[in-house]
Design a protein around this motif. Structure first.
Motif, mmCIF file in Angstrom:
data_model
loop_
_atom_site.group_PDB
_atom_site.id
_atom_site.type_symbol
_atom_site.label_atom_id
_atom_site.label_comp_id
_atom_site.label_asym_id
_atom_site.label_seq_id
_atom_site.Cartn_x
_atom_site.Cartn_y
_atom_site.Cartn_z
ATOM 1 N N ALA A 1 5.505 -14.834 -7.973
ATOM 2 C CA ALA A 1 6.348 -16.014 -7.805
ATOM 3 C C ALA A 1 7.415 -16.061 -8.906
ATOM 4 O O ALA A 1 8.594 -16.347 -8.640
ATOM 5 C CB ALA A 1 5.477 -17.272 -7.851
ATOM 6 N N GLY A 2 7.013 -15.745 -10.139
ATOM 7 C CA GLY A 2 7.951 -15.751 -11.265
ATOM 8 C C GLY A 2 9.062 -14.722 -11.074
ATOM 9 O O GLY A 2 10.245 -15.024 -11.264
ATOM 10 N N TYR B 1 -1.621 -8.853 -3.822
ATOM 11 C CA TYR B 1 -3.034 -9.127 -4.119
ATOM 12 C C TYR B 1 -3.891 -7.886 -3.884
ATOM 13 O O TYR B 1 -4.891 -7.667 -4.568
ATOM 14 C CB TYR B 1 -3.543 -10.291 -3.269
ATOM 15 C CG TYR B 1 -4.883 -10.824 -3.721
ATOM 16 C CD1 TYR B 1 -4.977 -11.683 -4.804
ATOM 17 C CD2 TYR B 1 -6.058 -10.441 -3.083
ATOM 18 C CE1 TYR B 1 -6.202 -12.161 -5.234
ATOM 19 C CE2 TYR B 1 -7.288 -10.909 -3.505
ATOM 20 C CZ TYR B 1 -7.351 -11.777 -4.587
ATOM 21 O OH TYR B 1 -8.573 -12.237 -5.019
ATOM 22 N N SER B 2 -3.469 -7.051 -2.926
ATOM 23 C CA SER B 2 -4.279 -5.869 -2.603
ATOM 24 C C SER B 2 -4.283 -4.830 -3.735
ATOM 25 O O SER B 2 -5.128 -3.953 -3.756
ATOM 26 C CB SER B 2 -3.776 -5.222 -1.310
ATOM 27 O OG SER B 2 -2.524 -4.615 -1.533
ATOM 28 N N GLY C 1 -6.453 -7.281 -6.776
ATOM 29 C CA GLY C 1 -7.269 -8.442 -6.439
ATOM 30 C C GLY C 1 -7.182 -9.506 -7.520
ATOM 31 O O GLY C 1 -8.177 -10.156 -7.850
ATOM 32 N N SER C 2 -5.984 -9.685 -8.088
ATOM 33 C CA SER C 2 -5.846 -10.611 -9.213
ATOM 34 C C SER C 2 -4.856 -11.725 -8.885
ATOM 35 O O SER C 2 -3.737 -11.462 -8.431
ATOM 36 C CB SER C 2 -5.358 -9.823 -10.439
ATOM 37 O OG SER C 2 -4.761 -10.689 -11.370
ATOM 38 N N ALA C 3 -5.282 -12.979 -9.152
ATOM 39 C CA ALA C 3 -4.393 -14.119 -8.902
ATOM 40 C C ALA C 3 -3.235 -14.136 -9.900
ATOM 41 O O ALA C 3 -2.158 -14.673 -9.606
ATOM 42 C CB ALA C 3 -5.178 -15.422 -8.979
ATOM 43 N N VAL D 1 -8.808 -3.835 2.949
ATOM 44 C CA VAL D 1 -8.179 -4.437 1.764
ATOM 45 C C VAL D 1 -8.956 -5.703 1.404
ATOM 46 O O VAL D 1 -9.262 -6.520 2.285
ATOM 47 C CB VAL D 1 -6.696 -4.790 2.061
ATOM 48 C CG1 VAL D 1 -6.088 -5.620 0.943
ATOM 49 C CG2 VAL D 1 -5.889 -3.529 2.288
ATOM 50 N N PHE E 1 2.454 -11.649 -0.583
ATOM 51 C CA PHE E 1 1.205 -12.071 -1.227
ATOM 52 C C PHE E 1 0.082 -11.082 -0.919
ATOM 53 O O PHE E 1 -0.669 -10.697 -1.813
ATOM 54 C CB PHE E 1 0.824 -13.493 -0.768
ATOM 55 C CG PHE E 1 1.330 -14.565 -1.688
ATOM 56 C CD1 PHE E 1 2.691 -14.767 -1.846
ATOM 57 C CD2 PHE E 1 0.463 -15.364 -2.411
ATOM 58 C CE1 PHE E 1 3.170 -15.737 -2.707
ATOM 59 C CE2 PHE E 1 0.930 -16.341 -3.282
ATOM 60 C CZ PHE E 1 2.286 -16.532 -3.424
ATOM 61 N N ILE E 2 -0.021 -10.655 0.348
ATOM 62 C CA ILE E 2 -1.092 -9.715 0.701
ATOM 63 C C ILE E 2 -0.898 -8.411 -0.078
ATOM 64 O O ILE E 2 -1.830 -7.878 -0.682
ATOM 65 C CB ILE E 2 -1.074 -9.369 2.208
ATOM 66 C CG1 ILE E 2 -1.203 -10.619 3.061
ATOM 67 C CG2 ILE E 2 -2.188 -8.383 2.553
ATOM 68 C CD1 ILE E 2 -0.997 -10.359 4.550
ATOM 69 N N ILE F 1 0.864 -1.178 0.000
ATOM 70 C CA ILE F 1 0.000 0.000 0.000
ATOM 71 C C ILE F 1 0.902 1.230 0.000
ATOM 72 O O ILE F 1 1.471 1.602 1.014
ATOM 73 C CB ILE F 1 -0.933 0.009 1.232
ATOM 74 C CG1 ILE F 1 -1.646 -1.341 1.353
ATOM 75 C CG2 ILE F 1 -1.942 1.130 1.131
ATOM 76 C CD1 ILE F 1 -2.563 -1.436 2.544
ATOM 77 N N ALA G 1 -0.070 -19.524 -4.705
ATOM 78 C CA ALA G 1 -0.708 -18.588 -5.641
ATOM 79 C C ALA G 1 -1.947 -19.230 -6.275
ATOM 80 O O ALA G 1 -2.992 -18.592 -6.439
ATOM 81 C CB ALA G 1 0.291 -18.175 -6.719
ATOM 82 N N VAL H 1 5.326 -21.874 -3.329
ATOM 83 C CA VAL H 1 4.913 -20.494 -3.637
ATOM 84 C C VAL H 1 3.931 -20.490 -4.818
ATOM 85 O O VAL H 1 2.904 -19.807 -4.786
ATOM 86 C CB VAL H 1 6.150 -19.593 -3.909
ATOM 87 C CG1 VAL H 1 5.726 -18.247 -4.462
ATOM 88 C CG2 VAL H 1 6.942 -19.388 -2.623
ATOM 89 N N PHE H 2 4.225 -21.288 -5.851
ATOM 90 C CA PHE H 2 3.301 -21.353 -6.994
ATOM 91 C C PHE H 2 1.964 -21.993 -6.592
ATOM 92 O O PHE H 2 0.905 -21.549 -7.002
ATOM 93 C CB PHE H 2 3.941 -22.116 -8.165
ATOM 94 C CG PHE H 2 4.795 -21.227 -9.033
ATOM 95 C CD1 PHE H 2 4.214 -20.359 -9.964
ATOM 96 C CD2 PHE H 2 6.171 -21.214 -8.918
ATOM 97 C CE1 PHE H 2 4.992 -19.520 -10.749
ATOM 98 C CE2 PHE H 2 6.958 -20.378 -9.695
ATOM 99 C CZ PHE H 2 6.368 -19.525 -10.617
ATOM 100 N N GLU I 1 -7.143 -17.968 -4.179
ATOM 101 C CA GLU I 1 -8.554 -17.591 -4.370
ATOM 102 C C GLU I 1 -9.513 -18.746 -4.067
ATOM 103 O O GLU I 1 -10.488 -18.549 -3.335
ATOM 104 C CB GLU I 1 -8.771 -17.025 -5.773
ATOM 105 C CG GLU I 1 -8.228 -15.601 -5.862
ATOM 106 C CD GLU I 1 -8.476 -14.928 -7.201
ATOM 107 O OE1 GLU I 1 -8.627 -15.641 -8.217
ATOM 108 O OE2 GLU I 1 -8.493 -13.689 -7.221
ATOM 109 N N LEU J 1 -0.230 -12.832 -8.506
ATOM 110 C CA LEU J 1 0.479 -13.727 -7.582
ATOM 111 C C LEU J 1 1.414 -14.682 -8.338
ATOM 112 O O LEU J 1 2.525 -14.950 -7.888
ATOM 113 C CB LEU J 1 -0.517 -14.534 -6.741
ATOM 114 C CG LEU J 1 -1.439 -13.713 -5.846
ATOM 115 C CD1 LEU J 1 -2.385 -14.627 -5.063
ATOM 116 C CD2 LEU J 1 -0.650 -12.844 -4.878
ATOM 117 N N TYR J 2 0.943 -15.161 -9.504
ATOM 118 C CA TYR J 2 1.833 -16.007 -10.318
ATOM 119 C C TYR J 2 3.051 -15.203 -10.769
ATOM 120 O O TYR J 2 4.177 -15.690 -10.766
ATOM 121 C CB TYR J 2 1.103 -16.546 -11.560
ATOM 122 C CG TYR J 2 0.026 -17.548 -11.239
ATOM 123 C CD1 TYR J 2 0.350 -18.774 -10.666
ATOM 124 C CD2 TYR J 2 -1.301 -17.289 -11.516
ATOM 125 C CE1 TYR J 2 -0.635 -19.703 -10.368
ATOM 126 C CE2 TYR J 2 -2.300 -18.207 -11.230
ATOM 127 C CZ TYR J 2 -1.959 -19.415 -10.650
ATOM 128 O OH TYR J 2 -2.926 -20.329 -10.341
#
Lengths: 501, 144
Positions: free
Chosen positions: A417-418, A404-405, A408-410, B136, A400-401, A38, B84, B80-81, B88, A413-414
């Motif tokens: 990690a990448g 994602y904040s 709001g998209s997964a 959030v 992750f938090i 944030i 992810a 980690v993957f 959801e 997150l991928y």
């Protein structure tokens, strides 16, 4: 200077309710800055719904408090867990995190608080004295000058990141490549989105920086634990600054304040470029440049002062011209308009109480910020006492938090990690990560200014070398790119001369 | 050897990006190369820089970095993957508690109870702080 209006502004800023909003803003800002993901612009945006029912001046005082509070708070995570909360703190993490690893997290946090306070205060004095004059000069910069400024800033980061220049430039080019993902705004054409809708908005800078820095660090840390190379951090010396550290920091703080303010005034350049320019300057001026990147306090004091100076500088074009100097001032500009106020030269004339009340609240807000944060240094330092075996997985959780904040998209997150894996590999293979991050931040603006410049010149690239300021920036970029090899050759010749003599 | 392979990887990545850049559509207005120019330049520069790195690798030291993570590192990357992927569907609370427990089992092996307490406490505390107090959005998953 309109002395009466300035005094009236102090009266407004000192009203009890405004003092309370200032305190709330600074505390919230610091908290927002410390939390990963944030940044100041999101923090200020979150306040807009709350601001609806408030007096405009009180709302703006609170928002400004969040802005500079978050600018300071962002440095805390950079220093302690190598996870910058916003672009302007990336440079701080280069030496700040190393200082923490070397057992001096308290000194890094303290100099960050003091530098932010001094730069913030100098910035407000300059804002009070020079705002209108500087704003007139800043608008003379057109797209070619901005493009060349970006090139210079990026080449400077690559050149100063140490190690192989070729690897640093590869990192830089990779960052620009990442910045090209998404819908190109001028033409509306999709680029490298592979039909994935969330990618149309591009790759958010925070995904890249948190992945490369925080997740990358967690992976490298695991390897160090496995190899028995990661010792528990032993705090060394006093929690506070030593006299020697303080003396080494004064110059960088003062220079960073000036560099920061001037960069902040340039719309768009802002705090990130300011922190780069300050780091560059300090490394160049240092008698021990080899210590940069390994925990040099100058590498924290300068950039931290510069990014807070820039926060003040960014207020100049916002208030005097209605042009935002940063993402956060863009949000604040929106808030001004929400109250039916038109930013620009007439704002000083028509709403002197509001403008000077806001500006003068920042003097007091900066004092509150430093009073609030200096005692917190002792508390934050305890964080490095948590064993790496426990802290590093939690860093991944926070990452992750934070990521994602944003949307709001997964998918983010991928990508996190990448980029974490990429960050680990870059460290192993000696590729600096800062140029990549900076290129992601500045890449879109660089492309936009390049295209605007070419549109002006009807696709004649000579426009970049025929305008004096643009040419100067480009020559400086060439100088920075060539400097490492020229210095190395010169040193080799000196050594050969010494050997033959 | 490592630098040579790295250089080849950079050239390959740059070439793939460059080909992708050349396929970008013509801009509907103005110069047709508008949206393509920067990516093409960057792709070409990446290939060029990869070639320079390859040339430099002739003189690079034969020894490369020490790779010590091995199996634990591969496990963490996998976790980690997976975290992810399940973030959801399972929701923040469950995915984070499970993900952290798995990560802590690799980073801090042999302390199951302690690790479980840390994982549950972190996911609960961070949920209250970010979601309840700061508003959030975090996915509810199986609780939704």
């Amino acid at each position: 200077m309109p002395i009466d209006a300035i005094l009236q502004g102090f009266a407004v800023a000192l009203e009890p309710m405004n003092l309370l909003y200032m305190l709330i803003g600074v505390v919230l800002g610091t908290l927002i800055g410390v939390l990963p993901g944030i940044g100041p612009s999101t923090g200020v945006a979150l306040l807009i719904p709350l601001a609806y029912g408030m007096e405009p001046v009180s709302a703006l005082i609170m928002m400004a408090g969040v802005y500079y509070g978050a600018m300071y708070g962002g440095s805390t995570t950079s220093i302690l867990i190598n996870a910058p909360g916003e672009a302007a703190s990336v440079i701080t993490s280069l030496d700040g995190y190393q200082m923490a690893r070397n057992g001096r997290p308290g000194a890094a946090l303290a100099i960050s608080a003091i530098g932010s306070f001094i730069a913030g205060t100098i910035g407000i004095v300059l804002l009070t004295m020079l705002s209108e004059t500087i704003a007139e000069q800043a608008v003379k910069f057109g797209p070619p000058e901005y493009f060349s400024l970006m090139i210079f800033a990026l080449v400077a980061v690559a050149s100063l990141s140490g190690g192989s220049l070729v690897k640093a430039l590869i990192s830089l080019a990779a960052g620009i490549a990442v910045a090209t993902v998404g819908i190109e705004l001028q033409s509306g054409i999709d680029r490298f989105t592979f039909g994935i809708t969330p990618l149309e908005d591009g790759v958010d800078f925070l995904v890249v920086v948190v992945g490369l820095f925080a997740v990358g660090e967690a992976l490298s840390g695991l390897e160090e634990i496995a190899l028995g190379l990661r010792d528990r951090i032993q705090l060394k010396g006093p929690v506070w600054l030593t006299m020697a550290e303080w003396k080494r920091s004064i110059g960088p703080i003062l220079r960073g304040s000036g560099i920061g303010f001037l960069s902040g005034v340039l719309p768009g350049a802002g705090a990130t470029v300011a922190s780069i320019l300050s780091y560059t300057t300090e490394k160049r001026l240092s008698k021990e440049p080899e210590k940069f990147g390994k925990g040099a306090i100058e590498g924290v004091a300068g950039p931290e002062s510069a990014n807070n100076g820039a926060a003040m500088g960014a207020m100049v074009p916002m208030l005097t011209l209605g042009i935002p100097g940063s993402n956060t001032t863009a949000v604040m500009l929106g808030a001004l308009m929400m109250f039916g106020l038109q930013p620009g030269p007439l704002l000083f004339k028509n709403q002197p109480d509001l403008v000077w009340g806001l500006i003068n609240s920042m003097y007091l807000g900066n004092v509150i910020l430093v009073i609030l944060n200096i005692p917190m240094v002792r508390f934050f330092v305890k964080l490095v006492d948590i064993p790496a075996q426990v802290l590093l997985p939690l860093v991944i959780g926070f990452s992750f938090i934070g990521v994602y904040s944003i949307n709001g998209s997964a998918i983010d997150l991928y990508m996190l990690a990448g980029f974490g894996l990429l960050g680990y590999l870059m460290r192993k293979l000696d590729f600096p990560t800062a140029p990549l991050v900076m290129a992601v931040v500045l890449g879109n603006m660089m492309e936009e200014t390049m295209r605007q410049s070419l549109a002006i010149s009807q696709w004649n690239p000579a426009i970049f070398v025929t305008r004096p300021a643009s040419l100067i920036f480009l020559l400086m970029a060439v100088g920075f790119a060539a400097a490492p090899s020229l210095i190395a050759r010169w040193r080799q010749r000196q050594m050969e001369k010494g050997a033959s003599a | 050897m490592v630098q040579r392979n790295t250089a080849l990887a950079v050239i390959a990545a740059g070439a793939v990006y460059l080909i992708g850049a050349l396929w970008i559509q013509d801009a509907p207005t103005g110069n047709p190369w508008g949206a393509r120019l920067m990516p093409v330049l960057v792709g070409a520069i990446l290939v060029l820089l990869g070639a320079v790195l390859l040339w430099q690798s002739r003189r690079a030291a034969a020894s490369g970095p020490v790779w010590g993570g091995g199996r634990p590192l591969a496990m963490v990357v996998g976790i980690v993957f997976l975290y992810a992927m399940l973030f959801e569907p399972l929701g923040y609370l469950v995915a984070t508690a499970a993900g952290l427990l798995a990560l802590l089992a690799v980073y801090n092996p042999g302390r199951l109870l302690f690790n479980a307490a840390v994982a549950v406490a972190f996911s609960g505390f961070s949920y209250v702080l970010f979601h309840t107090l700061l508003g959030v959005y975090l996915p509810k998953g199986i609780f939704g």
